[in-house]
Write a protein that holds these residues in place. Structure first.
Motif, short mmCIF file in Angstrom:
data_model
loop_
_atom_site.label_atom_id
_atom_site.label_comp_id
_atom_site.label_asym_id
_atom_site.label_seq_id
_atom_site.Cartn_x
_atom_site.Cartn_y
_atom_site.Cartn_z
N GLN A 134 1.03 -1.09 0.48
CA GLN A 134 0.22 0.10 -0.08
C GLN A 134 1.39 1.25 0.13
O GLN A 134 0.96 1.61 1.19
N ASP A 136 0.55 4.24 -0.93
CA ASP A 136 -0.35 5.29 -0.59
C ASP A 136 -0.84 5.62 0.77
O ASP A 136 -0.92 6.29 1.17
N ARG A 139 5.32 4.97 3.49
CA ARG A 139 6.30 5.26 2.94
C ARG A 139 7.28 5.54 3.61
O ARG A 139 7.62 5.95 4.38
#
Length: 327
Positions: A134, A136, A139
């Motif tokens: 994932q 999004d 990070r």
């Protein structure tokens, strides 16, 4: 005044505090031991709260009343809990101590240190897998040779594993980046920390600036609260839950004539706003009802807020935090 001030802290401070209030609102009473070193905190902090989670769970009240709340909080619908769950960090197994710090001048920023037993490589692996699945949602970031992670949201949550005993969560990237160059916190805050860590199970320390969140009825009451020099609190639990918060002032006359009446007025304001506050933040209700049990007295130049609750009263207060509780 109460609602605007609560909204001011709701971005990070209130929401995070409520999550961990659900995990346990008390800590254990233990024999005096060598003080545990206080985790590094941002120098801008003016409120620091410590929760000794391991001691809480091992206490009589902890086993009977707080452990069920913690088990339900482990599955709470909250981003912070979700982050810990995705990294397979178990609040009941891995965490001994939590230190939470916030600045009233930067209410959208918060700093949490979890101290316990962690496996950095495993946590890093889970974070990388999450980021790969994932991108999004989370990070990977770098800070020199160090790696930290940013979970996307409002506010974001920045996570860094310091070592096998320490994990840091922050609401602001700069607080992670600047950690290695931090200076010392306010001297009054340091002195307050030194007064609270001598074997106590948990504590809070606040500077006068943090009292801006205390609801007041008028400017005169606000000026009286500004006569407080520092705040030190301690919580203990064995067969009962005890809390004492000491407000230091310059002399007994200030304590008796100004600060004590102002604190009592603030309690009255909270009681009047109870239903509306509980509507906006239902999780607040047990804390608001706990606040109503406090006595306000003086001890020389100190104003003392104190409460002692029986196990039955603790169970009653915790009922809104226990789903499907038929007791």
């Amino acid at each position: 005044m109460a609602l605007p001030l609560m909204r001011l802290w709701s971005l990070w401070g209130l929401r995070v505090l409520l999550v961990f209030a659900c995990l346990g609102t008390a800590i254990s009473h233990t024999a005096a031991t060598e003080p545990t070193p206080v985790a590094p905190i941002p120098p801008a902090s003016d409120l620091v709260v410590c929760l000794e989670l391991r001691r809480l769970l091992n206490s009589p009240l902890g086993r009977s009343h707080f452990k069920p709340v913690l088990e339900q909080a482990q599955g709470a619908d909250h981003r912070l809990v979700d982050v810990l769950n995705r990294l397979e960090i178990d609040l009941r197994r891995d965490i001994d101590r939590l230190v939470w710090a916030v600045s009233s001048t930067q209410p959208d920023r918060g700093w949490i240190v979890l101290q316990g037993r962690f496996e950095p490589e495993n946590i890093q692996d889970r974070a990388r897998q999450w980021a790969a699945q994932q991108p999004d949602a989370i990070r990977q970031r770098s800070l020199g040779e160090d790696i930290y992670y940013e979970t996307v949201g409002s506010p974001p949550i920045f996570l860094q594993v310091i070592d096998e005993q320490t994990l840091v969560l922050s609401s602001h990237r700069e607080w992670v980046k600047e950690r290695v160059t931090w200076g010392r916190p306010n001297l009054k805050l340091i002195r307050g920390l030194e007064r609270t860590t001598q074997g106590d199970g948990g504590w809070l320390v606040a500077l006068p600036a943090a009292l801006a969140v205390v609801p007041t009825a008028d400017e005169s009451q606000r000026q009286s609260l500004e006569r407080i020099d520092s705040v030190v609190g301690q919580l203990r639990v064995d067969s009962t839950l005890r809390c004492e918060i000491r407000l230091d002032t310059a002399d007994p006359n200030v304590a008796t004539g100004e600060v004590q009446p102002a604190i009592r007025q603030s309690f009255d304001v909270v009681k009047r706003w109870r239903d509306r506050l509980a509507q906006e933040w239902p999780t607040l209700l047990p804390l608001l009802d706990w606040l109503a049990t406090f006595r306000v007295t003086t001890r020389g130049p100190q104003v003392v807020l104190s409460s002692e609750l029986s196990a039955r009263r603790v169970a009653d207060l915790l009922r809104p935090w226990r789903k499907n509780d038929d007791q």
